[in-house]
Write a protein that holds these residues in place. Structure first.
Motif, PDB file in Angstrom:
ATOM      1  N   THR A 129      39.566 101.265   2.183  1.00  0.00           N
ATOM      2  CA  THR A 129      39.100 102.531   2.760  1.00  0.00           C
ATOM      3  C   THR A 129      37.801 102.299   3.525  1.00  0.00           C
ATOM      4  OG1 THR A 129      40.096 103.825   0.978  1.00  0.00           O
ATOM      5  CG2 THR A 129      38.333 104.872   2.219  1.00  0.00           C
ATOM      6  N   VAL A 130      37.761 102.794   4.754  1.00  0.00           N
ATOM      7  CA  VAL A 130      36.585 102.672   5.621  1.00  0.00           C
ATOM      8  C   VAL A 130      36.085 104.075   5.939  1.00  0.00           C
ATOM      9  CG1 VAL A 130      35.721 101.870   7.849  1.00  0.00           C
ATOM     10  CG2 VAL A 130      37.478 100.539   6.653  1.00  0.00           C
ATOM     11  N   LEU A 131      34.777 104.299   5.839  1.00  0.00           N
ATOM     12  CA  LEU A 131      34.210 105.596   6.218  1.00  0.00           C
ATOM     13  C   LEU A 131      33.920 105.623   7.709  1.00  0.00           C
ATOM     14  CD1 LEU A 131      31.651 106.400   3.364  1.00  0.00           C
ATOM     15  CD2 LEU A 131      33.901 107.414   3.722  1.00  0.00           C
ATOM     16  N   ASN A 132      34.351 106.695   8.387  1.00  0.00           N
ATOM     17  CA  ASN A 132      34.011 106.827   9.807  1.00  0.00           C
ATOM     18  C   ASN A 132      32.682 107.553   9.955  1.00  0.00           C
ATOM     19  OD1 ASN A 132      34.531 109.565   9.441  1.00  0.00           O
ATOM     20  ND2 ASN A 132      36.340 109.613  10.758  1.00  0.00           N
ATOM     21  N   GLN A 133      32.315 107.886  11.180  1.00  0.00           N
ATOM     22  CA  GLN A 133      31.001 108.499  11.440  1.00  0.00           C
ATOM     23  C   GLN A 133      30.870 109.900  10.863  1.00  0.00           C
ATOM     24  OE1 GLN A 133      30.671 108.120  15.724  1.00  0.00           O
ATOM     25  NE2 GLN A 133      29.658 106.140  15.557  1.00  0.00           N
ATOM     26  N   HIS A 134      32.003 110.506  10.476  1.00  0.00           N
ATOM     27  CA  HIS A 134      31.967 111.853   9.890  1.00  0.00           C
ATOM     28  C   HIS A 134      32.159 111.797   8.375  1.00  0.00           C
ATOM     29  CE1 HIS A 134      32.124 113.445  13.963  1.00  0.00           C
ATOM     30  NE2 HIS A 134      33.163 112.662  14.201  1.00  0.00           N
ATOM     31  N   ASN A 135      31.994 110.592   7.809  1.00  0.00           N
ATOM     32  CA  ASN A 135      32.170 110.385   6.365  1.00  0.00           C
ATOM     33  C   ASN A 135      33.581 110.699   5.890  1.00  0.00           C
ATOM     34  OD1 ASN A 135      29.924 109.140   5.403  1.00  0.00           O
ATOM     35  ND2 ASN A 135      28.927 110.985   4.645  1.00  0.00           N
TER      36      ASN A 135
ATOM     37  N   GLY B 225      48.774 109.982   8.292  1.00  0.00           N
ATOM     38  CA  GLY B 225      49.023 109.125   7.134  1.00  0.00           C
ATOM     39  C   GLY B 225      48.198 109.527   5.929  1.00  0.00           C
ATOM     40  N   GLU B 226      47.475 108.556   5.368  1.00  0.00           N
ATOM     41  CA  GLU B 226      46.699 108.793   4.150  1.00  0.00           C
ATOM     42  C   GLU B 226      45.228 109.091   4.418  1.00  0.00           C
ATOM     43  OE1 GLU B 226      47.944 106.177   0.609  1.00  0.00           O
ATOM     44  OE2 GLU B 226      48.299 104.878   2.348  1.00  0.00           O
ATOM     45  N   SER B 227      44.801 109.052   5.670  1.00  0.00           N
ATOM     46  CA  SER B 227      43.375 109.231   5.972  1.00  0.00           C
ATOM     47  C   SER B 227      42.953 110.694   5.887  1.00  0.00           C
ATOM     48  CB  SER B 227      43.050 108.681   7.364  1.00  0.00           C
ATOM     49  OG  SER B 227      43.104 107.279   7.366  1.00  0.00           O
ATOM     50  N   GLU B 228      41.658 110.883   5.582  1.00  0.00           N
ATOM     51  CA  GLU B 228      41.099 112.231   5.527  1.00  0.00           C
ATOM     52  C   GLU B 228      40.910 112.781   6.940  1.00  0.00           C
ATOM     53  OE1 GLU B 228      38.506 111.941   1.378  1.00  0.00           O
ATOM     54  OE2 GLU B 228      37.471 111.875   3.302  1.00  0.00           O
ATOM     55  N   GLY B 229      40.458 114.034   7.002  1.00  0.00           N
ATOM     56  CA  GLY B 229      40.189 114.673   8.290  1.00  0.00           C
ATOM     57  C   GLY B 229      41.406 115.449   8.773  1.00  0.00           C
ATOM     58  N   SER B 230      41.208 116.187   9.845  1.00  0.00           N
ATOM     59  CA  SER B 230      42.298 116.988  10.402  1.00  0.00           C
ATOM     60  C   SER B 230      42.818 116.343  11.681  1.00  0.00           C
ATOM     61  CB  SER B 230      41.811 118.418  10.690  1.00  0.00           C
ATOM     62  OG  SER B 230      40.694 118.384  11.556  1.00  0.00           O
ATOM     63  N   PHE B 231      44.114 116.492  11.916  1.00  0.00           N
ATOM     64  CA  PHE B 231      44.711 115.950  13.131  1.00  0.00           C
ATOM     65  C   PHE B 231      44.161 116.687  14.345  1.00  0.00           C
ATOM     66  CE2 PHE B 231      47.837 116.370  16.504  1.00  0.00           C
ATOM     67  CZ  PHE B 231      48.074 115.038  16.824  1.00  0.00           C
ATOM     68  N   GLN B 232      43.818 115.928  15.385  1.00  0.00           N
ATOM     69  CA  GLN B 232      43.346 116.532  16.631  1.00  0.00           C
ATOM     70  C   GLN B 232      44.151 115.987  17.801  1.00  0.00           C
ATOM     71  OE1 GLN B 232      39.049 116.936  17.295  1.00  0.00           O
ATOM     72  NE2 GLN B 232      38.737 116.132  15.234  1.00  0.00           N
TER      73      GLN B 232
ATOM     74  N   HIS C 176      38.138 109.872  22.463  1.00  0.00           N
ATOM     75  CA  HIS C 176      36.775 109.428  22.180  1.00  0.00           C
ATOM     76  C   HIS C 176      36.528 109.347  20.668  1.00  0.00           C
ATOM     77  CE1 HIS C 176      36.353 110.937  26.367  1.00  0.00           C
ATOM     78  NE2 HIS C 176      35.562 109.890  26.470  1.00  0.00           N
ATOM     79  N   GLY C 177      37.053 110.325  19.931  1.00  0.00           N
ATOM     80  CA  GLY C 177      36.898 110.313  18.483  1.00  0.00           C
ATOM     81  C   GLY C 177      37.579 109.110  17.852  1.00  0.00           C
ATOM     82  N   GLU C 178      38.764 108.777  18.347  1.00  0.00           N
ATOM     83  CA  GLU C 178      39.488 107.633  17.795  1.00  0.00           C
ATOM     84  C   GLU C 178      38.815 106.317  18.180  1.00  0.00           C
ATOM     85  OE1 GLU C 178      43.662 107.924  18.640  1.00  0.00           O
ATOM     86  OE2 GLU C 178      43.931 109.545  17.182  1.00  0.00           O
ATOM     87  N   ALA C 179      38.187 106.288  19.346  1.00  0.00           N
ATOM     88  CA  ALA C 179      37.409 105.095  19.718  1.00  0.00           C
ATOM     89  C   ALA C 179      36.246 104.906  18.745  1.00  0.00           C
ATOM     90  CB  ALA C 179      36.899 105.224  21.154  1.00  0.00           C
ATOM     91  N   ASP C 180      35.617 106.016  18.349  1.00  0.00           N
ATOM     92  CA  ASP C 180      34.536 105.950  17.353  1.00  0.00           C
ATOM     93  C   ASP C 180      35.074 105.486  15.994  1.00  0.00           C
ATOM     94  OD1 ASP C 180      32.630 106.790  19.167  1.00  0.00           O
ATOM     95  OD2 ASP C 180      32.741 108.896  18.577  1.00  0.00           O
ATOM     96  N   ASP C 181      36.262 105.980  15.626  1.00  0.00           N
ATOM     97  CA  ASP C 181      36.878 105.554  14.361  1.00  0.00           C
ATOM     98  C   ASP C 181      37.149 104.052  14.385  1.00  0.00           C
ATOM     99  OD1 ASP C 181      36.983 108.189  13.361  1.00  0.00           O
ATOM    100  OD2 ASP C 181      38.868 108.561  14.404  1.00  0.00           O
ATOM    101  N   LEU C 182      37.674 103.580  15.485  1.00  0.00           N
ATOM    102  CA  LEU C 182      37.969 102.157  15.631  1.00  0.00           C
ATOM    103  C   LEU C 182      36.687 101.330  15.546  1.00  0.00           C
ATOM    104  CD1 LEU C 182      39.971  99.907  16.207  1.00  0.00           C
ATOM    105  CD2 LEU C 182      39.836 100.471  18.640  1.00  0.00           C
ATOM    106  N   HIS C 183      35.611 101.852  16.139  1.00  0.00           N
ATOM    107  CA  HIS C 183      34.310 101.179  16.074  1.00  0.00           C
ATOM    108  C   HIS C 183      33.834 101.075  14.621  1.00  0.00           C
ATOM    109  CE1 HIS C 183      29.832 100.910  16.526  1.00  0.00           C
ATOM    110  NE2 HIS C 183      30.205 100.003  17.415  1.00  0.00           N
ATOM    111  N   SER C 184      34.054 102.148  13.837  1.00  0.00           N
ATOM    112  CA  SER C 184      33.674 102.129  12.414  1.00  0.00           C
ATOM    113  C   SER C 184      34.435 101.044  11.663  1.00  0.00           C
ATOM    114  CB  SER C 184      33.953 103.494  11.774  1.00  0.00           C
ATOM    115  OG  SER C 184      33.142 104.511  12.345  1.00  0.00           O
ATOM    116  N   VAL C 185      35.709 100.878  11.997  1.00  0.00           N
ATOM    117  CA  VAL C 185      36.529  99.847  11.350  1.00  0.00           C
ATOM    118  C   VAL C 185      36.013  98.452  11.698  1.00  0.00           C
ATOM    119  CG1 VAL C 185      38.832  98.781  11.334  1.00  0.00           C
ATOM    120  CG2 VAL C 185      38.604 101.272  11.155  1.00  0.00           C
ATOM    121  N   VAL C 186      35.731  98.228  12.981  1.00  0.00           N
ATOM    122  CA  VAL C 186      35.232  96.922  13.420  1.00  0.00           C
ATOM    123  C   VAL C 186      33.893  96.613  12.751  1.00  0.00           C
ATOM    124  CG1 VAL C 186      34.408  95.583  15.403  1.00  0.00           C
ATOM    125  CG2 VAL C 186      36.479  96.980  15.610  1.00  0.00           C
TER     126      VAL C 186
END
Length: 234
Positions: free
Chosen positions: A13-19, A73-80, A85-95
């Motif tokens: 599990t990885v936390l993104n910028q919105h926790n 899938g299993e990740s938190e948050g709401s589908f948008q 841009h948000g998914e690019a930020d999520d990917l950055h959190s993973v990297v």
């Protein structure tokens, strides 16, 4: 002959910028270098193309991580809808997460981003969203599948893929594999990308649809050599 170490699959599990918790599966071969795999629209880390490529990388001794974007899938948050841009930020959190774990993300593999707003939302989508502020997209059973807000729609419309492609560094190698019979994203899009991405290689699989339904076996022989070539250069 070099023995490829057996890979271990483990949930991370990885936390993104919105926790929000982004849930993924690491195919861990013990290699420092790794590849991150991203699913497409309304999909998940368990989509067969993503899983098959992760397993193919694993067999080559390359670690891979496939994860769910927020609201999928299993990740938190709401589908948008859109939300590039948000998914690019999520990917950055993973990297960043794996950089902190002394890994090095050498490549990113992704599948699908939707085209055809009118086909999905209806021809009068702009009038409706200006009036109501949202559009509910329903499935075949008539139930609401997801909601498109005016904000997310405007971001989607205002995303300029041509300008985004021009910003890709010339040192960044890009491979596009596209099916000639893709019914969701037209193959013409791939031909346009090929004209403007600086360091680009294009392969069109004849007869393949959007999900490579009958062409899964053709993907690893195209993708793996490209990734391994990149690993050898670094």
């Amino acid at each position: 002959m070099t023995q490829i170490p057996a890979a271990v699959q483990k949930k991370i599990t990885v936390l993104n910028q919105h926790n929000e918790k982004l849930v993924g599966v690491l195919h861990d071969t013990g290699s420092t270098e790794m590849v991150v795999l991203c699913h497409g629209f309304k999909s998940s880390k368990d989509f067969n193309t993503i899983v098959n490529l992760a397993v193919a990388l694993e067999k080559e001794g390359i670690s891979a991580f496939r994860f769910d974007f927020p609201g999928n899938g299993e990740s938190e948050g709401s589908f948008q809808y859109g939300n590039y841009h948000g998914e690019a930020d999520d990917l950055h959190s993973v990297v960043e997460y794996f950089n902190g774990a002394n890994r090095k993300v050498m490549a990113i593999l992704g599948h699908s981003k939707e085209k055809g707003i009118a086909r999905r939302l209806g021809e009068d989508f702009l009038e409706i969203i200006k009036k109501d502020g949202f559009i509910d997209v329903k499935n075949r059973a008539g139930d609401v599948d997801y909601r498109v807000t005016e904000e997310s729609l405007m971001e989607r419309i205002n995303t300029n893929m041509h300008d985004a492609c021009l910003q890709i560094d010339k040192g960044c190698r890009v491979l596009t594999v596209h099916g000639s019979a893709d019914e969701v994203v037209p193959v013409e899009d791939a031909l346009e990308f090929d004209k403007i991405i600086p360091n680009h290689k294009l392969h069109i699989i004849e007869g393949a649809d959007h999900c490579y339904t009958s062409h899964q076996a053709e993907l690893p022989p195209l993708v793996l050599p490209f990734i391994k070539e990149g690993l050898q250069q670094n």
